[in-house]
Design a protein around this motif. Structure first.
Motif, PDB file in Angstrom:
ATOM      1  N   SER A  39      39.756 -16.839  -4.027  1.00  0.00           N
ATOM      2  CA  SER A  39      38.730 -17.568  -5.706  1.00  0.00           C
ATOM      3  C   SER A  39      38.564 -18.984  -5.193  1.00  0.00           C
ATOM      4  O   SER A  39      38.649 -19.742  -4.380  1.00  0.00           O
ATOM      5  CB  SER A  39      39.817 -18.340  -6.379  1.00  0.00           C
ATOM      6  OG  SER A  39      40.598 -18.559  -6.536  1.00  0.00           O
ATOM      7  N   PRO A  40      37.312 -19.965  -5.924  1.00  0.00           N
ATOM      8  CA  PRO A  40      37.085 -19.235  -7.316  1.00  0.00           C
ATOM      9  C   PRO A  40      35.860 -18.351  -6.758  1.00  0.00           C
ATOM     10  O   PRO A  40      35.964 -17.134  -7.309  1.00  0.00           O
ATOM     11  CB  PRO A  40      35.828 -19.964  -8.107  1.00  0.00           C
ATOM     12  CG  PRO A  40      35.618 -20.941  -7.536  1.00  0.00           C
ATOM     13  CD  PRO A  40      37.147 -20.671  -5.784  1.00  0.00           C
ATOM     14  N   THR A  41      35.012 -17.558  -5.507  1.00  0.00           N
ATOM     15  CA  THR A  41      34.166 -17.120  -5.624  1.00  0.00           C
ATOM     16  C   THR A  41      34.829 -16.092  -3.988  1.00  0.00           C
ATOM     17  O   THR A  41      34.751 -17.303  -3.188  1.00  0.00           O
ATOM     18  CB  THR A  41      32.329 -17.889  -5.465  1.00  0.00           C
ATOM     19  OG1 THR A  41      32.485 -18.057  -6.581  1.00  0.00           O
ATOM     20  CG2 THR A  41      31.641 -16.437  -5.186  1.00  0.00           C
ATOM     21  N   ARG A 100      32.988 -13.988  -9.372  1.00  0.00           N
ATOM     22  CA  ARG A 100      34.149 -14.349  -9.017  1.00  0.00           C
ATOM     23  C   ARG A 100      34.114 -13.422  -7.289  1.00  0.00           C
ATOM     24  O   ARG A 100      35.304 -13.896  -6.964  1.00  0.00           O
ATOM     25  CB  ARG A 100      35.622 -13.331  -9.597  1.00  0.00           C
ATOM     26  CG  ARG A 100      36.668 -12.675  -9.044  1.00  0.00           C
ATOM     27  CD  ARG A 100      37.558 -14.202  -8.442  1.00  0.00           C
ATOM     28  NE  ARG A 100      38.579 -13.906  -8.445  1.00  0.00           N
ATOM     29  CZ  ARG A 100      38.841 -14.158  -6.852  1.00  0.00           C
ATOM     30  NH1 ARG A 100      37.573 -14.348  -6.080  1.00  0.00           N
ATOM     31  NH2 ARG A 100      39.911 -14.066  -6.530  1.00  0.00           N
ATOM     32  N   LEU A 101      33.490 -12.403  -7.668  1.00  0.00           N
ATOM     33  CA  LEU A 101      32.569 -11.419  -6.500  1.00  0.00           C
ATOM     34  C   LEU A 101      31.597 -11.436  -5.992  1.00  0.00           C
ATOM     35  O   LEU A 101      31.222 -11.066  -7.021  1.00  0.00           O
ATOM     36  CB  LEU A 101      33.403 -10.303  -6.471  1.00  0.00           C
ATOM     37  CG  LEU A 101      35.387 -10.210  -6.224  1.00  0.00           C
ATOM     38  CD1 LEU A 101      35.886  -8.947  -6.094  1.00  0.00           C
ATOM     39  CD2 LEU A 101      35.609 -11.302  -5.016  1.00  0.00           C
ATOM     40  N   GLN A 143      35.344 -12.198 -16.358  1.00  0.00           N
ATOM     41  CA  GLN A 143      34.836 -12.473 -14.709  1.00  0.00           C
ATOM     42  C   GLN A 143      33.748 -11.438 -14.226  1.00  0.00           C
ATOM     43  O   GLN A 143      33.899 -10.755 -14.904  1.00  0.00           O
ATOM     44  CB  GLN A 143      36.110 -12.361 -13.218  1.00  0.00           C
ATOM     45  CG  GLN A 143      37.405 -13.428 -14.066  1.00  0.00           C
ATOM     46  CD  GLN A 143      38.419 -13.159 -12.331  1.00  0.00           C
ATOM     47  OE1 GLN A 143      38.453 -13.868 -11.929  1.00  0.00           O
ATOM     48  NE2 GLN A 143      39.583 -12.635 -13.331  1.00  0.00           N
ATOM     49  N   GLU A 172      46.036 -10.650  -9.351  1.00  0.00           N
ATOM     50  CA  GLU A 172      44.728 -10.919  -8.746  1.00  0.00           C
ATOM     51  C   GLU A 172      44.725  -9.638  -7.938  1.00  0.00           C
ATOM     52  O   GLU A 172      45.062  -8.826  -7.508  1.00  0.00           O
ATOM     53  CB  GLU A 172      46.120 -11.702  -7.307  1.00  0.00           C
ATOM     54  CG  GLU A 172      46.975 -12.687  -7.827  1.00  0.00           C
ATOM     55  CD  GLU A 172      46.012 -13.784  -8.107  1.00  0.00           C
ATOM     56  OE1 GLU A 172      45.237 -14.183  -7.856  1.00  0.00           O
ATOM     57  OE2 GLU A 172      46.613 -15.027  -8.728  1.00  0.00           O
TER      58      GLU A 172
END
Ligand SMILES: Cc1cc2nc3c(=O)[nH]c(=O)nc-3n(C[C@H](O)[C@H](O)[C@H](O)COP(=O)(O)OP(=O)(O)OC[C@H]3O[C@@H](n4cnc5c(N)ncnc54)[C@H](O)[C@@H]3O)c2cc1C
Length: 325
Positions: A147-149, A89-90, A3, A127
């Motif tokens: 999620s996903p982003t 992911r972030l 990720q 998580e």
């Protein structure tokens, strides 16, 4: 698959700002627990050297004359395309003038969730959880990052800048810059804010007053205390907005970031926009009649008393002690 956590590196006048290092520290905290990479996004022109101490696995460097200074349109274009293509992911942004001008519009344009005022990130049961300081610092909200982003704007308070610096920086990759359209917001000139009669960013002892002083007349006893202690008076925004003190004495998001040895907060609640600028103080002492005021979360020492009773007595005690010494 690994990720990726994107971190937008903010810089001003040739220096990476502290919030960037704090975000790198937060991102590393996540990738140490989950299989992931921290990817720093550095936008600039002839500024590759700014990548030298970034604690990231990879640094994507976007070099273009239109990126020499921050402009919202160009940053949104570069980072928006990158997020769309890579789906990290972030993506972390500072809860700063720069960060909110990028994260907010991108959240709307890309239809991605945005978590604001995030103070810390952690991993639980695989998580990613966040803690956000909301309602001016009065409430802490906790939750799972969608999620996903997800896009996140971060405030200081939970990480140290040193944790986001590295003597062995990650690989720097020269990234291709997408076509940058002419945008109505252009950089014209950098103007350093006036320091005024004193520069509160350089003072060792700050006596800071908030709305709790109730009237301009009460500033007199605050000044007397400052004189007795050898400190300088500064303030939260309501005091400055009412014109009781000049803007050069304002501490906070729209004022100055300070780093005194002692920060004495008198009648200040501890809203996010204020406290984000005092976290580098060595010792914070708070005086507030409300025992639940958020400033006490940050203060090393505190007193739940009326400042109007305390201040004259304290000034007198300081004067007595000075005479004896
Ligand atoms: C975009 C934006 C930017 C901002 N920028 C800044 C900024 O740069 N700096 C800033 O400070 N704020 C800023 N703010 C405002 C910020 O959100 C808060 O509203 C502000 O910090 C509150 O100031 P305060 O703590 O003095 O007042 P309040 O929140 O009203 O708190 C007053 C405190 O005084 C206490 N009190 C009352 N009477 C007494 C007494 N007699 N003795 C002891 N305690 C007493 C009360 O219990 C209370 O906790 C910004 C807000 C926004 C939205």
């Amino acid at each position: 698959m690994k990720q990726e956590i994107f971190v937008l590196i903010e810089h001003l006048q040739g220096r990476v700002t502290d919030i960037s290092y704090l975000m790198l520290a937060a991102a590393r905290g996540i990738t140490e627990k989950l299989d992931g990479n921290v990817v720093a996004l550095l936008l600039g022109h002839n500024q590759r050297a700014l990548a030298n101490d970034l604690a990231a696995d990879r640094i994507l460097y976007f070099d273009h004359p239109d990126l020499a200074h921050f402009t919202p349109g160009a940053y949104q274009r570069v980072i928006g395309s990158l997020i769309e293509e890579n789906k990290p992911r972030l993506a972390l942004f500072g809860d700063t003038s720069i960060g909110v001008e990028v994260a907010g519009p991108l959240s709307a344009r890309l239809n991605l969730p945005l978590v604001s005022y995030c103070k810390s990130l952690r991993v639980e049961n695989n998580e990613i959880k966040f803690t956000s300081q909301i309602c001016g610092g009065k409430l802490m909200a906790e939750g799972e990052l969608p999620s996903p982003t997800a896009l996140v704007t971060m405030i200081p308070g939970a990480y140290k800048a040193e944790q986001g610096r590295s003597v062995t920086p990650g690989v720097v990759v020269q990234a291709s810059v997408p076509q940058l359209d002419k945008h109505p917001v252009r950089f014209l000139q950098y103007i350093e804010p006036e320091t005024g009669d004193v520069d509160i960013t350089k003072e060792a002892l700050l006596i800071s007053v908030g709305r709790g002083i109730q009237s301009k007349d009460n500033l007199e006893i605050i000044q007397e205390l400052a004189d007795a202690l050898g400190g300088v008076v500064c303030a939260s925004r309501p005091v400055v907005d009412q014109g009781w003190l000049p803007a050069t004495r304002l501490v906070g998001k729209s004022g100055k970031r300070v780093k005194p040895k002692v920060y004495l907060a008198l009648g200040i609640s501890g809203a996010t926009e204020h406290v984000e600028a005092i976290t580098d103080s060595e010792v914070i002492i708070a005086v507030n009649t409300d025992p639940l005021a958020p400033i006490f979360n940050l203060a090393k020492y505190g007193a739940t008393v009326d400042l109007l009773d305390l201040v004259p007595a304290l000034t007198e005690a300081v004067k007595q002690a000075t005479v004896k010494a």
